[in-house]
Enzyme design. Structure first.
Site, mmCIF file in Angstrom:
data_model
loop_
_atom_site.group_PDB
_atom_site.id
_atom_site.type_symbol
_atom_site.label_atom_id
_atom_site.label_comp_id
_atom_site.label_asym_id
_atom_site.label_seq_id
_atom_site.Cartn_x
_atom_site.Cartn_y
_atom_site.Cartn_z
ATOM 1 N N CYS A 214 41.493 42.085 28.455
ATOM 2 C CA CYS A 214 42.056 41.513 29.685
ATOM 3 C C CYS A 214 43.442 40.907 29.470
ATOM 4 C CB CYS A 214 41.122 40.495 30.318
ATOM 5 S SG CYS A 214 41.623 40.168 32.029
ATOM 6 N N CYS A 395 42.843 44.674 36.757
ATOM 7 C CA CYS A 395 43.056 43.272 36.450
ATOM 8 C C CYS A 395 43.293 42.520 37.749
ATOM 9 C CB CYS A 395 44.295 43.164 35.557
ATOM 10 S SG CYS A 395 44.737 41.466 35.249
#
Ligand SMILES: Cc1cc2nc3c(=O)[nH]c(=O)nc-3n(C[C@H](O)[C@H](O)[C@H](O)COP(=O)(O)OP(=O)(O)OC[C@H]3O[C@@H](n4cnc5c(N)ncnc54)[C@H](O)[C@@H]3O)c2cc1C
Length: 452
Positions: A214, A395
């Site tokens: 991430c 994301c």
């Protein structure tokens, strides 16, 4: 369930207040929501395939559990063994929300066992040796698990020890934060960040020089901290510094540019090519490696995100890339389109440990696992499959409390929005915030059960 219904009602009411077209919102809900949204284009087996294959899955996090669920749904008679010592399951995208003070420490927590499908054996141990030549793995108690097929889903190692001076026990104390470690440390980070937002000072944010999971999370936390300082009237008393590891803030150029503009607008100072080298927690001093030599930075608050690499047992095995950029940190040498090992064709790697160009996210897991499983089942049955993973990842990039950009892209850096015409990927939207804070977790949990 009741809680989720209540929460959904609150969101719908809020949608009304925010003038969001309710039909659009309900369409999103019906579709399954967020960055884990779309079912991959993989042919589903109508009936179970009979097989006595022995399949070992190393790692029972997001990818291992999802793989076990898909295999259990599609195979009849296979011996599926899932190996992982960790009894708790962490919904890691929730760590950012705990560290933002908007979810309790219990929010990301559940147990591994509750997602293990019927017919799959869970061995609560760690794999210490991968022996792909001998077609077996060995657990820490010394037991061997021979296999016909292996799926490696061990995730990655947060290498805090590679930063001299760092001590994870101190997270939460003396201005030290780290949102990646665990739910408890995410909560401790929230306390440290909140204290900083009350007083101001110098806030330092960074990301490691390695591949990472991430890659949006370090940026999100900088935005969230900026927002808290403003809400508390202390932004003028604070300096926020973001140290990027290379020459970009994000690997997708258009997203880099958007974040750069937002940081400029909010007065976040950006330095490029600075990687945290060491830290003195007592003196609150961070040392960064730069092209012009080490640079010291005094901080009042720092969010430490450590280097990330494959777990040692993977790194010390024959599975990683043998040369190139991914060899050093031990990422597994798989084909980026089907997750199959390039040298051991009965081995697959999914999730963070896979050596593919993009996408160490749960959203990638969602798309990788059915493709890898399809190829594994094709190998059992002798059939062909065209299932292919193109690098989809996403994301939900929080840019302030109540707003996010739902950034989705693939290996080629194409933006791949799930809701074209409804959610613009590079706009700060309330609906993208809802995706991150409410819709993502139920979708993630369905993914673990092979239902999303
Ligand atoms: C702060 C933060 C924010 C994030 N935000 C997002 C987001 O917004 N959206 C998104 O899609 N993703 C996000 N992610 C990333 C996402 O959580 C991961 O990419 C995902 O969990 C990867 O799944 P995995 O199964 O590969 O690894 P994990 O879920 O980490 O599971 C790995 C498992 O392997 C086990 N294991 C390790 N070594 C061994 C061994 N030797 N033997 C056996 N088992 C082993 C571990 O105990 C663990 O249970 C975030 C992550 C963090 C930390």
């Amino acid at each position: 369930m009741r809680m989720y219904k209540d929460a959904l009602k609150a969101v719908l009411d809020d949608a009304g207040k925010k003038n969001l077209d309710r039909r659009s919102f309900l369409m999103l809900g019906a579709a399954g929501a967020g960055s884990l949204l779309l079912a991959p284009g993989v042919a589903r087996a109508e009936s179970k395939l009979k097989s006595s294959a022995r399949i070992v899955i190393a790692g029972a996090g997001a990818a291992g559990l999802a793989a076990a669920s898909h295999l259990a749904k599609r195979l009849d008679g296979a011996k599926i063994t899932l190996i992982d010592a960790r009894k708790e399951h962490f919904y890691q995208p929730g760590f950012t929300l705990v560290a933002a003070g908007i979810k309790p420490v219990s929010y990301p927590l559940s147990t591994t066992r509750e997602y293990v499908p019927d017919g799959v054996e869970l061995v609560e141990e760690r794999v210490v040796e991968f022996d792909p030549e001998g077609n077996k793995v060995v657990s820490e108690s010394g037991k061997s698990y021979p296999y016909d097929f292996l799926i490696v889903a061990t995730g990655l190692k947060l290498d805090y020890e590679a930063i001299p001076g760092m001590d994870v026990e101190q997270i939460g104390n003396n201005g030290l934060g780290s949102i990646y470690h665990s739910p408890a440390k995410a909560e401790a980070t929230w306390r440290a960040m909140s204290d900083f937002a009350d007083k101001g000072g110098v806030g330092v944010f960074q990301r490691p020089g390695t591949e990472m999971k991430c890659a949006g999370a370090p940026l999100k936390y900088s935005f969230i901290t900026d927002d808290y300082l403003r809400r508390r009237g202390n932004r003028g008393k604070a300096e926020i510094i973001y140290n990027a590891n290379n020459k970009a803030l994000f690997s997708v150029p258009i997203v880099h540019e958007k974040v750069r503009m937002l940081f400029e607008e909010r007065g976040v100072k950006v330095n490029y090519e600075r990687v945290l080298e060491s830290i003195d927690l007592a003196k609150k001093l961070a040392v960064f490696k730069t092209p012009i030599g080490p640079v010291e930075l005094q901080y009042d608050f720092i969010n430490v995100i450590p280097p990330m690499r494959a777990p040692d047992s993977v790194r010390n095995s024959p599975l990683p890339w043998q040369e190139g950029g991914w060899a050093k940190d031990g990422w597994i040498e798989v084909d980026k389109h089907n997750l199959r090992h390039k040298r051991f064709d009965n081995v697959f790697a999914v999730g963070d440990v896979a050596g593919v160009p993009k996408g160490k996210t749960a959203a990638s897991v969602k798309w990788q696992v059915p493709v890898a499983v399809d190829h594994l089942i094709a190998a059992i049955s002798g059939a062909e499959t065209t299932a292919r993973y193109d690098g989809y990842t996403s994301c939900p990039l929080i840019t302030r409390l109540g707003q996010a950009m739902l950034v989705e892209f693939d290996y080629k850096d194409n933006l791949t929005p799930s809701f074209p015409g409804i959610i613009a990927p590079l706009e700060e939207l309330w609906i993208s915030w809802v995706m991150k804070t409410m819709a993502l977790k139920p979708t993630y949990l369905s993914m673990l059960r092979g239902r999303a």
